[in-house]
Each structure stands twice: as C-alpha cells, then as structure tokens.
Design an enzyme around this catalytic site. Structure first.
Site, PDB file in Angstrom:
ATOM      1  CG  HIS A 167      -2.064  -1.026   1.014  1.00 51.34           C
ATOM      2  ND1 HIS A 167      -2.666  -1.729   2.212  1.00 51.34           N
ATOM      3  CD2 HIS A 167      -3.134  -1.077   0.265  1.00 51.34           C
ATOM      4  CE1 HIS A 167      -3.498  -2.091   2.030  1.00 51.34           C
ATOM      5  NE2 HIS A 167      -3.931  -2.006   1.015  1.00 51.34           N
ATOM      6  CB  CYS A 254      -4.006  -0.669   9.135  1.00 53.13           C
ATOM      7  SG  CYS A 254      -2.321  -0.391   7.989  1.00 53.13           S
TER       8      CYS A 254
END
Length: 259
Positions: A167, A254
C-alpha cells in the site's frame, strides 16, 4: 489556509476478531497471537483517547479476518465519508458492516462503484490527496475516487509507488503537514512535490507507517533509530507495541478512520 491533515477529534475502530489468524498476508510471519493482538489494539485505542479523540469502537467481525483494519474500506473527512471497494475479494463485504457507523457520524456518504481502491493507498496532505496504484487499487478505482474526492472539495493526485509496495502508506507517512517519512525507495520515486521527505534509517523500513495525531507522532516500537531521528526534529514520539499487528502486513494508520 488549507486545513491540517494531522489534527483529529474523532475516530472509528473495530476490535480484532479471532479469525484474524486467517488474515491476508503478503509475507507469512506466522499467525498472530490473538490475545496479544487484542492487547495491542486496546493500547492503540487508549492512546487515541488520551490524545483527545472520541473513539467509536465497533464489535469484531469474525466473517472478515481483516476487518480490524477499518482504514481500507472507507475514507472519512469532515465534509463526508467515501465507501470504498477493497481490492481483495475477501474484503468486499466489510464496507456494508461499516456503513451504519459512518451514517451515524456523517450526513454525506459517497460510494465508489467503479474499480477498486483501498484506503491504505490514500495519503492526505493539506493541499492534495495522493492515491497510490497497487495490487489493491487499480487505475479505474483511483480515477473514480479522484472524482468523489473532488465532490468533497479535495484535489487528488494519482501516483505509482515503487514495485513491491503493498500500500502507498506501507512505505510513507505524514509526520506533519509539510513533512513525509519514507523508505529510501519511496523517497527516490519523487512522488510528493512540495513536501520535505525524510528517509527512514536502513533496516527500519517497517516503521514507515507511523501515525501523526494532533501533537504526537505514534511509531511502532522496536525501531529506535527512527524514533530518535524524529525526536531530534522536535516531535513528541510515542512508541506502541505492534508485534502482532505487523504480522498482518499492517501498521498504525490501518486500524482507524480519523477525522
């Protein structure tokens, strides 16, 4: 003047499920200890609360092993929320379970309907929202997301991180409104004009996913050179144990949606 991208009053989190041992992992570091994972998550929530945030804690979803990582299926801004389409098929149902919590906090909810995009590929700065292409965020999704961001009043920039980055925020994080912490490979890609990019010490690349919340920089414990480097620059650095979280290809950003 653009609003700060590091100041927050609210957050949404979800407690880990026992099924997190079946979480998606690009590198198998072994299954997490669920009790340890829950302790790390609780300490994270406690830190957010101590920093002044009102935190909505959602119950675990055993049907979705990755669901504690609420940043991926949605984006939140003071102006509204965007429901995303995560790029992993096993995560597509998470957004519907998150929607009631979003509806209780936001009058305006937009929805990505084309392509795929993970919130972990989205880095907000005061002037622009960067959307990184990855195995989880495709060009169709990134382009559609840019349109939704524009509807909320945000300018988007679609960027292509170096190969091998799971990511965008796996390899970089906002330290303050003008400064980015990045791995050497991400820094060398020159994706963020106008930001001061500082490079993580060699060997401490997993610390790239830090989280700036108000006046504190939260970092993963176990990366002393990164913490010291940030402290020398005048930041209030707090280290949190993330041994079990990091087994799941995850980090500090996250585990919450923040606005």
């Amino acid at each position: 003047m653009p609003a700060s991208a590091t100041r927050f009053t609210h957050a949404i989190v979800r407690r880990p499920a026992a099924s997190a041992i079946h979480n998606l992992r690009s590198v198998d570091r072994g299954a997490p200890d669920i009790d340890g994972l829950c302790r790390e998550h609780a300490a994270y929530v406690d830190m957010l609360t101590r920093l002044g945030l009102t935190v909505d804690v959602l119950p675990p979803l055993d049907a979705f092993p990755d669901s504690l990582f609420v940043e991926d299926p949605a984006l939140v801004f003071p102006e509204g929320a965007i429901v995303l389409r995560p790029g992993a098929a096993s995560r597509l149902g998470e957004a519907e379970h998150l929607r009631p919590a979003l509806a209780s906090r936001f009058d305006r909810i937009l929805e990505l309907t084309d392509g795929f995009a993970d919130g972990g590929d989205v880095l907000r700065t005061p002037d622009v929202v960067h959307v990184g292409l990855s195995a989880r965020t495709d060009e169709t999704g990134a382009t559609a997301l840019a349109g939704l961001l524009a509807a909320l009043g945000y300018r988007a920039s679609i960027v292509r991180p170096p190969a091998g980055v799971l990511h965008l925020k796996t390899a970089c994080s906002l330290v303050d409104d003008g400064t980015l912490l990045a791995t050497r490979a991400m820094a060398d890609a020159h994706l963020f004009p106008g930001l001061d990019v500082i490079v993580i010490p060699d060997g401490e690349e997993p610390a790239a996913n830090l989280l700036r919340v108000n006046d504190v920089v939260m970092v993963a414990a176990g990366f002393p050179r990164t913490a010291e480097m940030l402290a020398r620059r005048g930041h209030d650095v707090r280290a949190l144990a993330l041994d079990e979280v990091m087994k799941l290809d995850a980090g500090l950003s996250c585990m919450s949606l923040r606005w």
